[in-house]
Design a protein around this motif. Structure first.
Motif, PDB file in Angstrom:
ATOM      1  N   THR A  60      21.601   9.680  42.234  1.00 53.33           N
ATOM      2  CA  THR A  60      22.850   9.750  41.547  1.00 53.33           C
ATOM      3  C   THR A  60      23.239   8.392  41.355  1.00 53.33           C
ATOM      4  OG1 THR A  60      23.944   9.984  43.672  1.00 53.33           O
ATOM      5  CG2 THR A  60      23.480  12.021  42.627  1.00 53.33           C
ATOM      6  N   GLY A  61      22.566   7.424  41.503  1.00 51.47           N
ATOM      7  CA  GLY A  61      23.153   6.089  40.996  1.00 51.47           C
ATOM      8  C   GLY A  61      23.856   5.206  41.792  1.00 51.47           C
ATOM      9  N   PHE A  62      24.019   5.769  42.908  1.00 44.58           N
ATOM     10  CA  PHE A  62      25.222   4.887  43.825  1.00 44.58           C
ATOM     11  C   PHE A  62      24.245   3.616  44.633  1.00 44.58           C
ATOM     12  CE2 PHE A  62      29.064   6.752  44.714  1.00 44.58           C
ATOM     13  CZ  PHE A  62      29.129   7.790  43.920  1.00 44.58           C
ATOM     14  N   TYR A  63      22.991   3.726  44.603  1.00 39.53           N
ATOM     15  CA  TYR A  63      22.060   2.760  45.105  1.00 39.53           C
ATOM     16  C   TYR A  63      20.818   2.384  43.911  1.00 39.53           C
ATOM     17  CZ  TYR A  63      23.636   3.162  49.975  1.00 39.53           C
ATOM     18  OH  TYR A  63      24.369   3.224  51.148  1.00 39.53           O
ATOM     19  N   LYS A  64      20.457   1.214  43.760  1.00 33.84           N
ATOM     20  CA  LYS A  64      19.258   1.068  43.106  1.00 33.84           C
ATOM     21  C   LYS A  64      18.087   1.014  43.886  1.00 33.84           C
ATOM     22  CE  LYS A  64      21.448   0.957  38.980  1.00 33.84           C
ATOM     23  NZ  LYS A  64      21.112   2.579  38.633  1.00 33.84           N
ATOM     24  N   PRO A  65      17.029   1.858  43.751  1.00 35.89           N
ATOM     25  CA  PRO A  65      15.862   1.700  44.701  1.00 35.89           C
ATOM     26  C   PRO A  65      15.173   0.352  44.755  1.00 35.89           C
ATOM     27  CG  PRO A  65      15.577   3.430  43.095  1.00 35.89           C
ATOM     28  CD  PRO A  65      16.961   2.811  42.834  1.00 35.89           C
ATOM     29  N   THR A  66      14.553   0.102  45.834  1.00 34.43           N
ATOM     30  CA  THR A  66      13.984  -1.022  45.816  1.00 34.43           C
ATOM     31  C   THR A  66      12.554  -0.948  45.006  1.00 34.43           C
ATOM     32  OG1 THR A  66      14.723  -1.262  48.091  1.00 34.43           O
ATOM     33  CG2 THR A  66      12.921  -2.748  47.506  1.00 34.43           C
ATOM     34  N   MET A  67      12.105   0.122  45.234  1.00 37.91           N
ATOM     35  CA  MET A  67      10.987   0.474  44.451  1.00 37.91           C
ATOM     36  C   MET A  67      10.840   1.992  44.097  1.00 37.91           C
ATOM     37  SD  MET A  67       7.803  -1.779  45.874  1.00 37.91           S
ATOM     38  CE  MET A  67       6.518  -0.601  46.132  1.00 37.91           C
ATOM     39  N   GLY A  68      10.105   2.453  42.902  1.00 37.43           N
ATOM     40  CA  GLY A  68       9.776   3.845  42.716  1.00 37.43           C
ATOM     41  C   GLY A  68      10.533   4.391  41.474  1.00 37.43           C
ATOM     42  N   MET A  69       9.991   5.425  41.027  1.00 41.72           N
ATOM     43  CA  MET A  69      10.746   6.000  40.000  1.00 41.72           C
ATOM     44  C   MET A  69      11.193   7.419  40.172  1.00 41.72           C
ATOM     45  SD  MET A  69       7.836   5.351  36.865  1.00 41.72           S
ATOM     46  CE  MET A  69       7.936   7.216  36.293  1.00 41.72           C
ATOM     47  N   ILE A  70      12.474   7.817  39.579  1.00 38.49           N
ATOM     48  CA  ILE A  70      13.182   8.882  39.499  1.00 38.49           C
ATOM     49  C   ILE A  70      13.285   9.414  38.176  1.00 38.49           C
ATOM     50  CG2 ILE A  70      15.263  10.048  40.559  1.00 38.49           C
ATOM     51  CD1 ILE A  70      15.743   7.507  42.474  1.00 38.49           C
ATOM     52  N   THR A  71      12.387  10.455  37.881  1.00 42.43           N
ATOM     53  CA  THR A  71      12.450  11.191  36.558  1.00 42.43           C
ATOM     54  C   THR A  71      13.260  12.476  36.573  1.00 42.43           C
ATOM     55  OG1 THR A  71      10.273  10.092  36.352  1.00 42.43           O
ATOM     56  CG2 THR A  71      11.089  11.374  34.629  1.00 42.43           C
ATOM     57  N   LEU A  72      14.268  12.636  35.599  1.00 44.43           N
ATOM     58  CA  LEU A  72      14.857  13.759  35.433  1.00 44.43           C
ATOM     59  C   LEU A  72      14.534  14.361  33.966  1.00 44.43           C
ATOM     60  CD1 LEU A  72      17.476  15.372  33.894  1.00 44.43           C
ATOM     61  CD2 LEU A  72      17.380  15.812  36.650  1.00 44.43           C
ATOM     62  N   GLN A  73      13.840  15.556  33.944  1.00 45.15           N
ATOM     63  CA  GLN A  73      13.454  16.335  32.842  1.00 45.15           C
ATOM     64  C   GLN A  73      14.489  17.358  32.373  1.00 45.15           C
ATOM     65  OE1 GLN A  73       9.260  17.619  30.794  1.00 45.15           O
ATOM     66  NE2 GLN A  73       9.969  18.508  32.830  1.00 45.15           N
ATOM     67  N   GLN A  74      15.204  17.262  31.357  1.00 44.82           N
ATOM     68  CA  GLN A  74      16.020  18.542  30.821  1.00 44.82           C
ATOM     69  C   GLN A  74      15.418  19.336  30.241  1.00 44.82           C
ATOM     70  OE1 GLN A  74      18.841  16.378  28.345  1.00 44.82           O
ATOM     71  NE2 GLN A  74      20.076  15.499  30.175  1.00 44.82           N
ATOM     72  N   LYS A  75      15.968  20.810  30.214  1.00 42.49           N
ATOM     73  CA  LYS A  75      15.262  21.883  29.477  1.00 42.49           C
ATOM     74  C   LYS A  75      14.604  21.752  28.238  1.00 42.49           C
ATOM     75  CE  LYS A  75      18.604  25.455  31.304  1.00 42.49           C
ATOM     76  NZ  LYS A  75      20.082  25.089  31.358  1.00 42.49           N
ATOM     77  N   ASP A  76      15.263  20.613  27.466  1.00 39.76           N
ATOM     78  CA  ASP A  76      14.559  20.608  25.940  1.00 39.76           C
ATOM     79  C   ASP A  76      13.808  19.630  25.947  1.00 39.76           C
ATOM     80  OD1 ASP A  76      15.995  18.098  26.373  1.00 39.76           O
ATOM     81  OD2 ASP A  76      17.438  18.535  24.740  1.00 39.76           O
ATOM     82  N   GLY A  77      13.175  19.244  27.197  1.00 37.85           N
ATOM     83  CA  GLY A  77      12.006  18.143  27.366  1.00 37.85           C
ATOM     84  C   GLY A  77      12.484  16.791  27.486  1.00 37.85           C
ATOM     85  N   HIS A  78      13.603  16.443  27.183  1.00 37.55           N
ATOM     86  CA  HIS A  78      14.066  15.103  27.255  1.00 37.55           C
ATOM     87  C   HIS A  78      13.915  14.307  28.512  1.00 37.55           C
ATOM     88  CE1 HIS A  78      15.525  15.267  23.160  1.00 37.55           C
ATOM     89  NE2 HIS A  78      15.470  14.027  23.218  1.00 37.55           N
ATOM     90  N   THR A  79      13.558  13.361  28.787  1.00 37.07           N
ATOM     91  CA  THR A  79      13.331  12.788  30.279  1.00 37.07           C
ATOM     92  C   THR A  79      14.044  11.557  30.386  1.00 37.07           C
ATOM     93  OG1 THR A  79      11.522  11.832  29.825  1.00 37.07           O
ATOM     94  CG2 THR A  79      11.279  13.942  30.782  1.00 37.07           C
ATOM     95  N   TYR A  80      14.588  11.328  31.609  1.00 39.07           N
ATOM     96  CA  TYR A  80      15.636  10.202  31.864  1.00 39.07           C
ATOM     97  C   TYR A  80      15.000   9.385  32.969  1.00 39.07           C
ATOM     98  CZ  TYR A  80      18.542  11.769  28.341  1.00 39.07           C
ATOM     99  OH  TYR A  80      18.823  12.601  27.226  1.00 39.07           O
ATOM    100  N   LEU A  81      14.811   7.848  33.081  1.00 39.88           N
ATOM    101  CA  LEU A  81      14.649   7.309  34.162  1.00 39.88           C
ATOM    102  C   LEU A  81      16.018   6.918  35.004  1.00 39.88           C
ATOM    103  CD1 LEU A  81      11.689   4.906  33.271  1.00 39.88           C
ATOM    104  CD2 LEU A  81      11.510   7.180  34.525  1.00 39.88           C
ATOM    105  N   LEU A  82      16.264   7.896  36.109  1.00 37.91           N
ATOM    106  CA  LEU A  82      17.510   7.737  36.469  1.00 37.91           C
ATOM    107  C   LEU A  82      17.881   6.372  37.297  1.00 37.91           C
ATOM    108  CD1 LEU A  82      18.065  11.071  38.165  1.00 37.91           C
ATOM    109  CD2 LEU A  82      18.512  10.613  35.722  1.00 37.91           C
ATOM    110  N   GLU A  83      16.699   5.712  37.722  1.00 37.23           N
ATOM    111  CA  GLU A  83      17.029   4.482  38.527  1.00 37.23           C
ATOM    112  C   GLU A  83      17.400   3.350  37.350  1.00 37.23           C
ATOM    113  OE1 GLU A  83      14.041   5.860  37.897  1.00 37.23           O
ATOM    114  OE2 GLU A  83      12.504   4.278  37.392  1.00 37.23           O
TER     115      GLU A  83
END
Ligand SMILES: Nc1ncnc2c1ncn2[C@@H]1O[C@H](COP(=O)(O)OP(=O)(O)OP(=O)(O)O)[C@@H](O)[C@H]1O
Length: 287
Positions: A60-83
């Motif tokens: 939810t963006g309160f911390y920036k991870p030290t490493m790794g990827m967090i991908t959110l894919q919406q219903k319409d196929g758009h994806t976001y890298l949350l980190e």
């Protein structure tokens, strides 16, 4: 950051890849990966200090991870890298909403006002960010009516219609929890993240919460929750992921996880090879 469209399985809403989070010398999360499927309730469980809140805070963006990827894919196929997004962008653009362990309502505002404030962004946009817009633009009048309709809809779902004009702070604890969830739903999320929603609830309040969460899922909104109350987790989850010392130790259906020796060992605080012995003792009624 938006990735546009990609080749992720369309049933996946959230993909956490090799997430690590270090606080000074402490590796709170260590190479943790899991997926949450669209339209499901996914529970993240684990003993105290396992790293559940840290994972939530990274998503939810309160911390920036030290490493790794967090991908959110919406219903319409758009994806976001949350980190790579700021916390307000995670709500506004990626459509991820959250509640907190401690209730954070505007306790002096009424129940209805709390639900309208949550829609402030949409209303301001419709006003064109001007006072004249607020006073006269048809777009604002339409948006304002839509905000009231949405608030009414979630009041009803959360079984709070009769308390709509009461100050939020006057509601019983369980009703405040449902109001927080209704407020998060008014922001139109695709993924709703709940931090210990059943904490402190009595059995009746807990049943009302379960009904609300099921109705949210039935509308196609995905839910990710941290929860200590195992009866809630086992009753409402479609999928359970278990963390211990920042690492994943189990992942599957509630039944699979409940019977996984690694999970039993983690909760009882024993080594894996002692689990069988404990199960025998339980069966024989010796403990
Ligand atoms: N901001 C921080 N700074 C330093 N250490 C932290 C911070 N946040 C969490 N930790 C540490 O990271 C580890 C994981 O904590 P976290 O709160 O994520 O666990 P949890 O599974 O949510 O625990 P609980 O069930 O007790 O809420 C713990 O050892 C905790 O002390």
């Amino acid at each position: 950051m938006t990735l546009g469209t990609n080749s992720m399985n369309k049933d996946t809403i959230l993909k956490v890849d090799h997430l690590s989070m270090k606080f000074g010398g402490l590796m709170a999360i260590n190479d943790f990966s899991f997926e949450a499927r669209r339209g499901e309730i996914t529970a993240l469980i684990g003993p105290n200090g396992a790293g559940k809140t840290t994972v939530f805070n990274c998503i939810t963006g309160f911390y920036k991870p030290t490493m790794g990827m967090i991908t959110l894919q919406q219903k319409d196929g758009h994806t976001y890298l949350l980190e790579r997004l700021r916390d307000f962008e995670i709500t506004k653009i990626a459509k991820v909403s959250r509640t907190f362990q401690n209730i954070r309502l505007f306790s002096g505002l009424t129940v209805l006002e709390n639900l309208l404030v949550a829609q402030h962004n949409a209303l301001m946009k419709a006003s064109g960010y001007t006072v004249l817009g607020l006073l006269g633009l048809p777009a604002y009048t339409k948006a304002s009516a839509a905000a009231i309709d949405k608030a009414r809809y979630w009041l009803d779902k959360a079984n709070l219609t009769e308390r709509a004009d009461d100050p939020a702070g006057d509601l019983p604890y369980g009703a405040q929890r449902r109001l927080e969830i209704a407020r998060a739903m008014c922001t139109g999320p695709e993924l709703l993240c709940l931090d210990e929603p059943a904490a402190g609830l009595n059995p009746r309040e807990s049943a009302a919460l379960n009904a609300l969460l099921h109705s949210i899922r039935d509308e196609g909104v995905s839910i990710l929750l941290i929860e200590h109350d195992m009866s809630v987790v086992m009753e409402i989850s479609d999928h359970v992921v278990v963390l211990e010392y920042g690492q994943k130790i189990s992942d599957g259906t509630p039944d699979h996880v409940k019977n996984d020796p690694k999970v039993i060992a983690a909760y009882l605080g024993v080594e894996d090879d002692e689990v069988e012995e404990i199960e025998d003792q339980l069966d024989e009624g010796r403990i």
